[in-house]
Design a protein around this motif. Structure first.
Motif, PDB file in Angstrom:
ATOM      1  N   PHE A   1       0.830  -1.194   0.000  1.00 18.26           N
ATOM      2  CA  PHE A   1       0.000   0.000   0.000  1.00 18.26           C
ATOM      3  C   PHE A   1       0.865   1.245   0.000  1.00 18.26           C
ATOM      4  O   PHE A   1       0.635   2.190  -0.751  1.00 18.26           O
ATOM      5  CB  PHE A   1      -0.932   0.029   1.211  1.00 18.26           C
TER       6      PHE A   1
ATOM      7  N   THR B   1       2.205   2.233  -3.290  1.00 17.75           N
ATOM      8  CA  THR B   1       1.288   2.836  -4.254  1.00 17.75           C
ATOM      9  C   THR B   1       0.507   3.990  -3.660  1.00 17.75           C
ATOM     10  O   THR B   1      -0.249   4.632  -4.351  1.00 17.75           O
ATOM     11  CB  THR B   1       0.282   1.791  -4.765  1.00 17.75           C
TER      12      THR B   1
ATOM     13  N   ALA C   1      -1.037   7.325  -2.246  1.00 16.98           N
ATOM     14  CA  ALA C   1      -0.952   8.719  -2.681  1.00 16.98           C
ATOM     15  C   ALA C   1       0.043   9.486  -1.846  1.00 16.98           C
ATOM     16  O   ALA C   1       0.725  10.383  -2.320  1.00 16.98           O
ATOM     17  CB  ALA C   1      -2.318   9.361  -2.564  1.00 16.98           C
TER      18      ALA C   1
ATOM     19  N   GLY D   1      -6.997  14.272   5.162  1.00 18.48           N
ATOM     20  CA  GLY D   1      -7.192  13.337   4.048  1.00 18.48           C
ATOM     21  C   GLY D   1      -6.588  11.972   4.255  1.00 18.48           C
ATOM     22  O   GLY D   1      -6.652  11.132   3.366  1.00 18.48           O
TER      23      GLY D   1
ATOM     24  N   TYR E   1     -13.025   5.811   8.191  1.00 17.99           N
ATOM     25  CA  TYR E   1     -12.377   5.896   6.878  1.00 17.99           C
ATOM     26  C   TYR E   1     -12.952   4.853   5.916  1.00 17.99           C
ATOM     27  O   TYR E   1     -13.142   5.124   4.753  1.00 17.99           O
ATOM     28  CB  TYR E   1     -10.870   5.705   7.044  1.00 17.99           C
TER      29      TYR E   1
ATOM     30  N   ALA F   1     -11.913   2.082   4.215  1.00 19.00           N
ATOM     31  CA  ALA F   1     -11.237   1.903   2.924  1.00 19.00           C
ATOM     32  C   ALA F   1     -11.589   0.578   2.280  1.00 19.00           C
ATOM     33  O   ALA F   1     -11.749  -0.434   2.944  1.00 19.00           O
ATOM     34  CB  ALA F   1      -9.730   1.980   3.135  1.00 19.00           C
ATOM     35  N   HIS F   2     -11.724   0.594   0.962  1.00 19.43           N
ATOM     36  CA  HIS F   2     -11.796  -0.659   0.194  1.00 19.43           C
ATOM     37  C   HIS F   2     -10.435  -1.349   0.243  1.00 19.43           C
ATOM     38  O   HIS F   2     -10.314  -2.510   0.573  1.00 19.43           O
ATOM     39  CB  HIS F   2     -12.111  -0.373  -1.276  1.00 19.43           C
ATOM     40  N   ILE F   3      -9.415  -0.613  -0.194  1.00 17.68           N
ATOM     41  CA  ILE F   3      -8.041  -1.094  -0.136  1.00 17.68           C
ATOM     42  C   ILE F   3      -7.429  -0.392   1.061  1.00 17.68           C
ATOM     43  O   ILE F   3      -7.096   0.790   1.013  1.00 17.68           O
ATOM     44  CB  ILE F   3      -7.276  -0.788  -1.431  1.00 17.68           C
TER      45      ILE F   3
ATOM     46  N   PRO G   1      -5.361   1.088   4.038  1.00 17.65           N
ATOM     47  CA  PRO G   1      -4.008   1.438   4.470  1.00 17.65           C
ATOM     48  C   PRO G   1      -3.719   0.774   5.804  1.00 17.65           C
ATOM     49  O   PRO G   1      -4.603   0.238   6.461  1.00 17.65           O
ATOM     50  CB  PRO G   1      -4.069   2.961   4.604  1.00 17.65           C
TER      51      PRO G   1
ATOM     52  N   LEU H   1      -6.804   1.073  -7.395  1.00 16.56           N
ATOM     53  CA  LEU H   1      -7.871   1.992  -6.982  1.00 16.56           C
ATOM     54  C   LEU H   1      -7.961   2.071  -5.470  1.00 16.56           C
ATOM     55  O   LEU H   1      -8.950   1.678  -4.862  1.00 16.56           O
ATOM     56  CB  LEU H   1      -9.201   1.552  -7.606  1.00 16.56           C
ATOM     57  N   GLU H   2      -6.940   2.600  -4.864  1.00 17.82           N
ATOM     58  CA  GLU H   2      -6.916   2.690  -3.416  1.00 17.82           C
ATOM     59  C   GLU H   2      -7.860   3.779  -2.924  1.00 17.82           C
ATOM     60  O   GLU H   2      -8.175   4.731  -3.637  1.00 17.82           O
ATOM     61  CB  GLU H   2      -5.507   2.962  -2.919  1.00 17.82           C
ATOM     62  N   SER H   3      -8.301   3.598  -1.715  1.00 16.96           N
ATOM     63  CA  SER H   3      -9.333   4.476  -1.156  1.00 16.96           C
ATOM     64  C   SER H   3      -8.710   5.748  -0.614  1.00 16.96           C
ATOM     65  O   SER H   3      -8.391   5.846   0.577  1.00 16.96           O
ATOM     66  CB  SER H   3     -10.085   3.723  -0.054  1.00 16.96           C
ATOM     67  N   SER H   4      -8.561   6.716  -1.465  1.00 14.61           N
ATOM     68  CA  SER H   4      -7.971   8.000  -1.070  1.00 14.61           C
ATOM     69  C   SER H   4      -8.387   9.052  -2.083  1.00 14.61           C
ATOM     70  O   SER H   4      -8.242   8.853  -3.288  1.00 14.61           O
ATOM     71  CB  SER H   4      -6.443   7.886  -1.051  1.00 14.61           C
ATOM     72  N   GLN H   5      -8.898  10.157  -1.564  1.00  9.96           N
ATOM     73  CA  GLN H   5      -9.250  11.261  -2.467  1.00  9.96           C
ATOM     74  C   GLN H   5      -8.000  11.853  -3.122  1.00  9.96           C
ATOM     75  O   GLN H   5      -8.075  12.419  -4.212  1.00  9.96           O
ATOM     76  CB  GLN H   5      -9.997  12.350  -1.709  1.00  9.96           C
TER      77      GLN H   5
ATOM     78  N   TRP I   1     -16.370   5.637  -1.693  1.00 11.66           N
ATOM     79  CA  TRP I   1     -15.090   5.852  -2.364  1.00 11.66           C
ATOM     80  C   TRP I   1     -15.220   5.806  -3.886  1.00 11.66           C
ATOM     81  O   TRP I   1     -14.228   5.571  -4.585  1.00 11.66           O
ATOM     82  CB  TRP I   1     -14.070   4.810  -1.903  1.00 11.66           C
TER      83      TRP I   1
END
Lengths: 201, 521
Positions: A17, A20, A22, A171, A183, A185-187, A189, B49-53, B199
């Protein structure tokens, strides 16, 4: 050259994670790649790639005044890293706001204008201003009230920097959950970002 | 620049791997055709497609800059995609049908353009697409919905935010229905159901949302279609007569020039880049650019004027839950386009799932809150925030257009220059709608209400279809009037915008196009 399939890799480990993510940023230290979040990069005082020391302190000071917590969350490391990226890989919200690449001149001209305003009004850089002086300048930026501002409109820069600061403070998974928003998340962190110290082990 | 002739030849060559290109590729291979897709952006996989704006921004346009001017700039970077799946990879899956009154704007309203088809021509394609890709909704509850088959899945649940805002509509005598979404409310054709974690904007990696990575691209690849990423098409090639497209020329990531030949060519690179490619394809046979004998290539560029109404409520809203596109729909003001000073239909997409940051996030809409006041606001809003999106109709204007800039990209290709302005009647429509939206929020009990700026949502036009070859670029199937085998797919074909999200219509039109292509070959 041809590919006739796309692979599905949703089984994401903490390290993959970060690779990749952000917000994960790669630094080369001692010939080894180091993956850091902006906050970890700030804590480790990683060298900047684009911004000068003066630009860093100016950005950190004014962003901290706009979005408290953004300095330690690594606002300068985040912005600096994104400015060094190729434009299509840069993840600054300015992409949505009509900024044309390269993005560095927009930021650097804005920081220079902010620095000049501090000198003009208080005869010292942002890092040496009092809280009330910082607030005064930030308020003037928001309302475009600073005379002889020589960059993109101060209110627009305020908006962009506020958005960048909100990215690093709110964020993230921890930032979202700190204000009480799950949060989900699908993927996912990792629960905790790897610190520089942990990564260097 | 080195030119490499690969001597590649395919039955069908598709430029752009978004919603339209993916569908056409799938149907073409299933029809026995060899297919190549050229995609300007990089490869995208579900695992990306990670969950982050923040991460979501990499899915948006990352190609050559697009110049923007006018009083209502098109927001190309936010509205366009880049890479496998195109803009449909990060779209919000609000799949609505155009209404019957959207097809004859010029004839019935005296403004804009008519479509060369009517709703009844498109209805069977809407029905087939929703059966293939899946939509969750409640057709009976959509009292405004044009005729058509019921949705294949029940509606998604309505969470607290939707329930709170719905009370405001009800108090004002306005109707709401579940928002029809191409998101699975239950397992559908091997794809899982939605987790309602909001998301969508970052791309859905579990396959619940009907993006091209889980709908038509797998079918295309299973049938033998190939794709080349990082391939920027510069121009369409044609034969000596000028009536037949023979292929395209493109640059790879290293700047090498390639040519690929094909029996049929489809441009599905979205509204702006399709026009850019055509205008750059000048030749002695097409001196004003390919398919541009009418001088209509690039014209009638449209976008939906959109504006958020936002607020805080005493009730807990759980605004992080649901889909980014929203939970509820209101189209009470859709049927009547002529509103006097204002013109156009509009709709409300209600109770959008919201994150703390990013362009549509909680923090961004209140730039006036900063410093010590920001964190308390964020903590309160995380529990009590609500929003809904006004989506209005854009009047097609000939001078809203895409042209070629004098500036060039890294390959020496002219940039696209876009100009888009809304007129007084459209501006009045936005004002009327947003004022109504504020009334709704107050009726719902909002303790504080504010509005966002008027922004551009969706891109349409630029290669419009029409019955008259002198007044349009393509015929009703997307085939260019000037060439026998060059097709356009995507929202660039729309002669008018309606006020509904365009992706469902893009799919329906693309299905019509590929079936015509297969019949023609």
């Amino acid at each position: 050259m041809n590919s006739n399939k796309t692979s599905d890799a949703t089984d994401t480990t903490r390290r993959s994670f970060l690779k990749t993510s952000a917000m994960a940023m790669t630094y080369m230290v001692g010939g080894k790649a180091l993956l850091l979040t902006p906050a970890a990069a700030h804590a480790a005082q990683m060298p900047m790639k684009v911004l000068s020391a003066l630009e860093v302190t100016t950005l950190e000071t004014l962003c901290e005044a706009i979005v408290p917590g953004s300095r330690s969350a690594g606002i300068a490391a985040f912005v600096d890293y994104q400015l060094a990226e190729k434009p299509h890989n840069a993840l600054l919200m300015g992409r949505y706001l009509g900024l044309e690449p390269p993005f560095a001149p927009f930021y650097q001209q804005g920081l220079a204008a902010a620095h000049q305003a501090a000198l003009t009004q208080f005869d010292r850089p942002w890092s040496q201003l009092t809280e009330s002086q910082i607030k005064s300048l930030v308020d003037q930026m928001f309302t475009d009230a600073i005379a002889n501002w020589s960059a993109a409109p101060a209110s627009f820069l305020f908006f962009v920097w506020r958005a960048d600061a909100c990215d690093v403070v709110y964020g993230t998974q921890s930032g979202s959950e700190t204000i009480g928003m799950p949060y989900m998340a699908h993927i996912a962190p990792s629960d905790k970002w790897l610190s520089a110290k942990e990564l260097q082990k | 620049m080195e030119s490499i002739s690969l001597q590649d030849k395919f039955d069908v060559l598709i430029v752009g791997a978004g919603a339209a290109g993916s569908l056409i590729a799938a149907k073409a291979v299933q029809g026995g055709k060899s297919v190549l897709i050229l995609e300007a952006g990089p490869e995208r996989k579900l695992g990306d497609l990670e969950s982050s704006q923040i991460s979501a921004r990499k899915l948006k346009w990352g190609g050559a800059p697009v110049e923007e001017s006018g009083n209502h700039k098109i927001g190309n970077s936010f509205n366009s995609g880049y890479g496998t799946g195109g803009s449909a990879l990060h779209h919000y899956a609000v799949w609505l049908r155009l209404h019957e009154n959207d097809f004859n704007l010029a004839t019935e309203q005296g403004v804009g353009l008519d479509w060369p088809i009517n709703y009844k021509d498109l209805m069977p394609y809407y029905d087939r697409i929703q059966a293939e890709a899946g939509i969750s909704g409640d057709a009976k509850a959509e009292k405004w919905r044009p005729q058509g088959a019921a949705y294949p899945m029940p509606a998604l649940p309505v969470f607290a935010q939707g329930q709170v805002i719905a009370k405001g509509f009800n108090k004002l005598g306005m109707a709401v229905s579940p928002l029809p979404l191409a998101i699975n409310s239950q397992p559908f054709k091997g794809r899982s159901s939605c987790l309602y974690d909001g998301w969508c904007d970052a791309g859905c990696p579990i396959g619940a949302l009907a993006n091209p990575l889980v709908t038509y691209l797998p079918q295309a690849f299973a049938g033998g279609a190939s794709i080349r990423h990082n391939s920027t098409v510069s121009r369409v090639l044609h034969d000596a007569s000028g009536r037949k497209a023979t292929g395209v020329e493109y640059f790879d990531a290293d700047g090498a020039v390639h040519q690929v030949l094909a029996e049929q060519v489809v441009l599905s690179a979205f509204a702006v880049q399709n026009a850019r490619i055509l205008l750059n394809s000048k030749s002695t046979k097409h001196p004003a650019g390919m398919a541009n004998s009418s001088d209509k290539v690039g014209r009638y560029l449209m976008t939906h004027p959109a504006q958020l109404v936002l607020g805080l409520f005493d009730q807990q809203t759980d605004c992080h839950l649901g889909a980014t596109g929203g939970q509820l729909l209101c189209q009470d003001d859709y049927a009547n386009k002529d509103k006097g000073e204002a013109f156009g239909s509009y709709q409300w997409l209600i109770a959008n799932a919201t994150k703390p940051n990013d362009l549509l996030g909680i923090a961004t809409g209140r730039a006036d809150i900063y410093g010590a006041a920001l964190d308390p606001f964020m903590r309160k809003a995380a529990k009590h925030f609500g929003q809904m999106n006004f989506v209005g109709e854009d009047i097609p204007l000939e001078d809203n257009r895409i042209t070629l800039s004098e500036r060039s990209d890294q390959f020496g290709l002219p940039l696209a220059a876009t100009h888009h302005s809304i007129n007084e009647r459209t501006r009045a429509l936005v004002t009327e709608g947003v004022n109504k939206g504020v009334e709704v929020f107050k009726a719902a009990g909002a303790t504080e209400t504010w509005t966002g700026p008027t922004v551009a949502m969706h891109l349409m036009g630029g290669t419009v279809m029409g019955a008259d070859a002198k007044e349009s670029v393509c015929d009703q199937y997307g085939r260019c009037h000037d060439l026998d085998n060059l097709y356009i797919a995507g929202p660039g074909l729309f002669p008018s915008s309606g006020a509904v999200n365009p992706t469902f219509t893009v799919h329906a039109l693309a299905l019509r196009t590929v079936e015509k292509m297969l019949a023609a070959s």
